[in-house]
Design a protein around this motif. Structure first.
Motif, PDB file in Angstrom:
ATOM      1  N   VAL A 172       0.874  -1.169   0.000  1.00 46.17           N
ATOM      2  CA  VAL A 172       0.000   0.000   0.000  1.00 46.17           C
ATOM      3  C   VAL A 172       0.911   1.220   0.000  1.00 46.17           C
ATOM      4  CG1 VAL A 172      -1.838   1.257   1.168  1.00 46.17           C
ATOM      5  CG2 VAL A 172      -1.778  -1.247   1.278  1.00 46.17           C
ATOM      6  N   ILE A 173       0.820   2.033  -1.060  1.00 46.68           N
ATOM      7  CA  ILE A 173       1.754   3.148  -1.250  1.00 46.68           C
ATOM      8  C   ILE A 173       0.975   4.458  -1.290  1.00 46.68           C
ATOM      9  CG2 ILE A 173       3.562   4.117  -2.694  1.00 46.68           C
ATOM     10  CD1 ILE A 173       4.031   1.361  -3.858  1.00 46.68           C
ATOM     11  N   GLU A 174       1.330   5.361  -0.380  1.00 48.13           N
ATOM     12  CA  GLU A 174       0.744   6.700  -0.370  1.00 48.13           C
ATOM     13  C   GLU A 174       1.797   7.694  -0.835  1.00 48.13           C
ATOM     14  OE1 GLU A 174      -1.789   8.442   2.993  1.00 48.13           O
ATOM     15  OE2 GLU A 174       0.094   9.560   3.178  1.00 48.13           O
ATOM     16  N   THR A 175       1.502   8.441  -1.868  1.00 52.97           N
ATOM     17  CA  THR A 175       2.436   9.401  -2.456  1.00 52.97           C
ATOM     18  C   THR A 175       1.907  10.819  -2.290  1.00 52.97           C
ATOM     19  OG1 THR A 175       3.130   7.765  -4.105  1.00 52.97           O
ATOM     20  CG2 THR A 175       3.679  10.065  -4.551  1.00 52.97           C
ATOM     21  N   ASP A 176       2.779  11.699  -1.829  1.00 54.03           N
ATOM     22  CA  ASP A 176       2.449  13.119  -1.686  1.00 54.03           C
ATOM     23  C   ASP A 176       3.510  13.900  -2.458  1.00 54.03           C
ATOM     24  OD1 ASP A 176       1.823  15.681  -0.997  1.00 54.03           O
ATOM     25  OD2 ASP A 176       2.005  15.412   1.169  1.00 54.03           O
ATOM     26  N   GLN A 225       0.388  17.580 -11.127  1.00 52.31           N
ATOM     27  CA  GLN A 225      -0.740  16.743 -10.726  1.00 52.31           C
ATOM     28  C   GLN A 225      -0.800  15.434 -11.506  1.00 52.31           C
ATOM     29  OE1 GLN A 225      -4.522  18.543 -10.032  1.00 52.31           O
ATOM     30  NE2 GLN A 225      -3.675  20.562  -9.598  1.00 52.31           N
ATOM     31  N   LEU A 226       0.316  15.035 -12.067  1.00 55.68           N
ATOM     32  CA  LEU A 226       0.334  13.784 -12.822  1.00 55.68           C
ATOM     33  C   LEU A 226       0.174  12.567 -11.910  1.00 55.68           C
ATOM     34  CD1 LEU A 226       3.271  14.436 -15.324  1.00 55.68           C
ATOM     35  CD2 LEU A 226       0.850  14.150 -15.922  1.00 55.68           C
ATOM     36  N   TYR A 231      -1.992  10.659  -3.768  1.00 58.63           N
ATOM     37  CA  TYR A 231      -2.732   9.509  -4.274  1.00 58.63           C
ATOM     38  C   TYR A 231      -2.233   8.243  -3.589  1.00 58.63           C
ATOM     39  CZ  TYR A 231       1.398   9.177  -7.320  1.00 58.63           C
ATOM     40  OH  TYR A 231       2.686   9.100  -7.807  1.00 58.63           O
ATOM     41  N   THR A 232      -3.058   7.217  -3.569  1.00 60.52           N
ATOM     42  CA  THR A 232      -2.740   5.948  -2.914  1.00 60.52           C
ATOM     43  C   THR A 232      -2.916   4.810  -3.903  1.00 60.52           C
ATOM     44  OG1 THR A 232      -3.462   6.794  -0.759  1.00 60.52           O
ATOM     45  CG2 THR A 232      -3.280   4.412  -0.994  1.00 60.52           C
ATOM     46  N   ARG A 242       6.370   6.264 -11.157  1.00 59.82           N
ATOM     47  CA  ARG A 242       5.973   7.663 -11.045  1.00 59.82           C
ATOM     48  C   ARG A 242       6.489   8.466 -12.228  1.00 59.82           C
ATOM     49  NH1 ARG A 242       7.551   5.887  -6.163  1.00 59.82           N
ATOM     50  NH2 ARG A 242       5.880   5.617  -4.642  1.00 59.82           N
ATOM     51  N   ALA A 243       5.845   9.587 -12.469  1.00 57.17           N
ATOM     52  CA  ALA A 243       6.214  10.448 -13.588  1.00 57.17           C
ATOM     53  C   ALA A 243       7.653  10.925 -13.444  1.00 57.17           C
ATOM     54  CB  ALA A 243       5.278  11.650 -13.646  1.00 57.17           C
ATOM     55  N   LYS A 244       8.263  11.247 -14.568  1.00 56.08           N
ATOM     56  CA  LYS A 244       9.592  11.838 -14.539  1.00 56.08           C
ATOM     57  C   LYS A 244       9.570  13.079 -13.651  1.00 56.08           C
ATOM     58  CE  LYS A 244      10.961  10.464 -19.230  1.00 56.08           C
ATOM     59  NZ  LYS A 244      11.419  10.966 -20.549  1.00 56.08           N
TER      60      LYS A 244
END
Length: 887
Positions: free
Chosen positions: A571-575, A659-660, A600-601, A629-631
């Protein structure tokens, strides 16, 4: 795509060769099986003999053992000995693995594609920890890691819940040695001299270099403390010859009533200089008892590069005064003709680059009964400083250029005028007099990880692992630049002249001492952020990632045959957030600070199964979800907005997008493997990836009312930026074989082969404006990749010849400040040779001779279709000779 080659090399791998290699191995397995059947009884009574395997065979067998014992689908590389990875570059070793390929930069492998995807869709780890990069995005430049300091590499092709920071296409884990894994002290010294076959192609250019490495590994306090220290230095000549057609663009004046593609410009450049890389590795391992171990490791690399670029550039369609005549048009492209009113520019530029990469980690492991706890702390930092100084000169009068491609990458050229006479050449021209670009980047990452594992006796599972990882990454870019003007009339003094050079049929061009010209012809200058026009090149990005995972390890039986594996969930939460500026262009010419981002999670399940069948056969299955993840440079929030007629008109904009969402994919893998002990194996694998999302650079409508653009005829305009869109499928087949040939017949003792073939296809296409906003293939995708290595090792002698091949693909060409652009790259075939001898009279002493790029293969590219050539570059053969000594 059609594969183009100027000529056949003396050593060429084809699908037939790859198939023969696999067939030979299958026959070897059959022969071994028959022998085993008839000699089982005799063998049971025979004395056991101990054979020590070293060198090439040892590296192959160690790698096979890793692949065999893994629960997932992996590929592996092992060092032949301490400080002796098979290739001079980690990337070159990786590019020989099934399903992997490399793109060459300055003649050597640098970025890695896994299963037909670009390098930014994979992740690189060092001792299991995600690493920062010296590029502007996430793509790891593998030449930052000296091969002499890496003991092994594991490439994960399927997901594993316990692997933190894994990529969408795969994960590359570089591993340094653990000193307590050895039984005794080891000291090694390697010294090699290097020469490039191109020689001194320009004034003051070096063509020789060196590689030096040393390592010390020891154990103390009754083998409770281990120490490993390694140092590697490379001083490499940087030599290359390049011809480039900038691009092909539309012209409506060549043929009345028709639109014809004409060259935007051409240039012929000689590159000289050197690259110096210093690498340092240290490991301190403490294991006071069987229950506790603590390991501290540090890695540091510094990369210094100086590159002088000299030659002639000819703006054509880019120059509004150039007119084309006498055209020969084929398929809408003007392949030959005359360009009138050309204003050639003689350029002498200098690029310097200083990269520093430091990573350290502290891992602690404690075991009590059936419980295992791990705490790991790490930090890595990368600093990138770059400076490109451009000095331009030219003739007063315009000239005439005749050109004819006739199906070749390099046209036959006829240019009027003289370009090496200082009395006819003066500073100035279409590109200005002088300019400097100096981008700097800093990338920092701090991570903390903890996990606990409970072992138990169960009919299906043998342990449960729970873990958590937190990482914080900060990347900052500052782009400094300025123009500078000449003093006086711009004539050259005799004290600053070097010599002249000629490339690709053009006249000799003037070469000068850059420092001398700067001192005599220009005043002081200081690079700075150009406000407001250059401010959008500057940005900061912060990324916080929390990863929790659970993993059940499987150890059971299926149909009375062992079944191992794991099932897990991440489970990965990215900020993510970015701070930058919005530039409001003419007539506003101002900056508006902004910060943007999103959270996003993701939930990433994974399963890996390895079913042991009779006769050393394995059937492996993997499935799960992955992401990339995006560049980082795509996530920057900087924007430029304005009006089409500057003071009025329709709004427009371009920039990044904080916001990608990431690339996301579901994947399924199936692999069959047959082993012959650790001596050899054959395998066949298939994979399928469904990319549910992808990132495109597109032009879309947008409401610009928030920017208050007075004079706008409407608030609705268009913006060009990275956006998320639908993906598509990616699928492939991979075949591999590795065998010593004495398995077939004793007369072949010492000989061996490894071979693999990959076939990948995709329904994914992306829109790219560089080729007219048309769909292009997935970047990094070569539909066919072949690798073949034949070796001999016996009685101290060793020899190896290897060829890697990849078919046409869309690659990324790097520019100043880490900027990249897509281009089509033609099929690439590189052959390497290695010879060695271990002296029996002096234990531990060996001699080595290597030739990389034996056939001096050119790196070629084209713009959309093969009849529109773009680039042609040759970097020479890299020849090394040296001694290795091990105590």
């Amino acid at each position: 795509m059609k594969t183009f080659a100027n000529k056949r090399s003396a050593f060429q791998l084809s699908p037939v060769a790859a198939g023969c290699a696999i067939f030979v191995t299958i026959m070897a397995g059959s022969a071994q099986a028959q022998t085993a059947t008839t000699t089982d009884t005799a063998a049971s009574d025979a004395p056991v003999a101990t054979v020590t395997v070293t060198g090439i065979r040892r590296a192959i067998e160690d790698a096979i053992a890793v692949k065999r014992e893994s629960t997932g689908i992996v590929e592996a590389i092992s060092s032949e000995d301490i400080g002796k990875l098979p290739d001079v570059s980690i990337a070159e070793s990786l590019a020989r693995l099934p399903g992997l390929s490399a793109q060459r930069v300055n003649g050597q492998a640098q970025s890695i594609s896994i299963r037909g995807t670009s390098g930014d869709l994979s992740t690189a780890l060092l001792n299991g920890r995600e690493q920062v990069t010296t590029s502007s995005d996430r793509t790891v430049e593998y030449d930052q890691y000296p091969s002499e300091l890496i003991s092994a590499v594991t490439v994960y092709k399927t997901g594993d819940a316990a692997v933190i920071g894994q990529g969408l296409s795969g994960t590359v884990d570089l591993q340094t040695i653990k000193p307590l894994s050895l039984r005794e002290r080891v000291v090694t010294v390697n010294v090699r001299g290097e020469k490039n076959s191109k020689g001194e192609i320009s004034a003051g250019s070096p063509d020789t270099g060196s590689r030096v490495s040393a390592s010390y590994i020891d154990q103390f306090a009754n083998r409770t403390i281990g120490v490993a220290i390694g140092y590697a230095r490379q001083d490499k000549p940087n030599v290359g010859e390049q011809f480039e057609t900038w691009d092909w663009v539309d012209d409506t004046n060549v043929v009345p009533g028709s639109t014809v593609k004409v060259p935007k410009g051409m240039k012929s450049i000689a590159t000289t200089g050197n690259q110096v890389r210093d690498g340092l590795m240290g490991v301190l391992e403490w294991r006071p008892n069987r229950n506790f171990s603590s390991t501290f490791d540090v890695y540091h690399s510094r990369f210094d590069q100086e590159e002088i670029r000299r030659g002639i550039e000819m703006p054509l369609k880019d120059d509004g005064e150039v007119r084309f005549s006498n055209p020969t048009v084929v398929n809408g492209t003007m392949i030959s003709g005359t360009a009138n009113n050309v204003n050639p520019v003689v350029r002498n530029n200098r690029l310097t680059r200083d990269d520093k990469l430091t990573a350290f980690g502290w891992n602690n492991r404690y075991t009590t009964g059936d419980w295992v706890g791990i705490v790991d702390i790490s930090r890595s930092k990368a600093d990138h400083k770059e400076q490109l100084i451009e000095i331009n000169a030219g003739r007063a009068a315009r000239q005439t250029l005749n050109y004819s491609y006739n199906g070749g990458t390099i046209p036959v050229l006829g240019l009027s005028g003289t370009y090496d006479d200082p009395s006819q050449i003066a500073i100035g021209g279409q590109f200005g007099e002088g300019y400097v670009n100096a981008p700097n980047m800093t990338d920092k990452m701090t991570s903390f990880r903890t996990s606990i594992e409970r072992k138990f006796d169960n009919a299906y599972f043998n342990s449960l692992e729970l873990g958590f990882n937190y990482s914080k990454r900060e990347k900052e870019k500052a782009h400094l630049e300025t123009g500078f003007s000449k003093i006086g009339n711009g004539t050259f003094g005799a004290n600053v002249l070097n010599s002249s050079q000629a490339l690709y049929g053009l006249q000799n061009s003037l070469s000068w001492d850059i420092d001398g010209v700067l001192a005599n012809n220009f005043g002081p200058f200081t690079p700075a952020v150009l406000v407001p026009w250059g401010a959008t090149k500057n940005w900061t990005i912060e990324e916080k990632v929390k990863t929790g995972y659970a993993k059940l390890n499987i150890d059971t039986e299926l149909m009375s045959m062992p079944l191992r594996g794991n099932i897990g969930m991440q489970v990965i939460e990215t900020d993510q957030s970015s701070t930058a500026n919005t530039l409001r262009a003419w007539p506003f010419a101002d900056l508006v600070p902004l910060t943007d981002g999103k959270k996003y999670t993701d939930y990433l399940p994974s399963i890996n199964l390895a079913w042991s069948l009779p006769d050393q056969q394995f059937l492996r299955f993997g499935a799960g979800k992955t992401l990339a993840r995006a560049k980082l440079n795509q996530l920057n929030a900087a924007l430029e907005v304005g009006l089409t007629a500057q003071t009025t008109g329709t709004p427009y904009g371009n920039g990044g997008n904080a916001q990608l969402d990431p690339w996301r994919a579901k994947q399924v893998d199936l692999s069959y493997e047959k082993y012959f002990g650790n001596k050899g194996y054959i395998s066949a694998a298939g994979f399928y990836k469904d990319l549910s999302s992808y990132i495109y650079s597109v032009t879309v409508p947008r409401d610009f009312s928030e920017f208050n653009l007075q004079g706008a005829l409407t608030n609705i305009g268009t913006i060009t930026q990275p956006r998320n869109g639908e993906g598509g499928s990616l699928r492939g087949l991979e075949f591999a074989a590795s065998t010593p040939l004495d398995m077939i017949h004793p007369m072949l003792d010492g000989f061996g082969i490894t071979a693999n073939a990959s076939f990948t296809n995709s329904e994914i296409s992306i829109l790219d404006q560089r080729f007219g906003n048309v769909a292009i293939p997935l970047p990094g995708l070569s539909k066919r990749v072949f690798n073949f290595t034949a070796y001999y090792e016996k009685d101290g002698f060793s020899a190896r010849i290897s060829q890697r091949y990849r078919s046409d693909y869309v690659g990324e060409i790097g520019g100043i400040g880490g900027a990249t652009e897509l281009t089509y790259v033609k099929a690439d075939k590189v052959v390497d040779l290695q010879l060695g001898y271990d002296f029996k009279q002096v234990e531990g002493l060996s001699v080595l001779f290597q030739v990389n790029n034996l056939t001096d293969t050119a790196f070629r590219s084209y713009a959309g279709t093969e009849d529109r050539p773009r680039g042609y570059a040759k970097y020479g053969r890299q020849m090394l000779f040296g001694l290795n000594y091990k105590l």
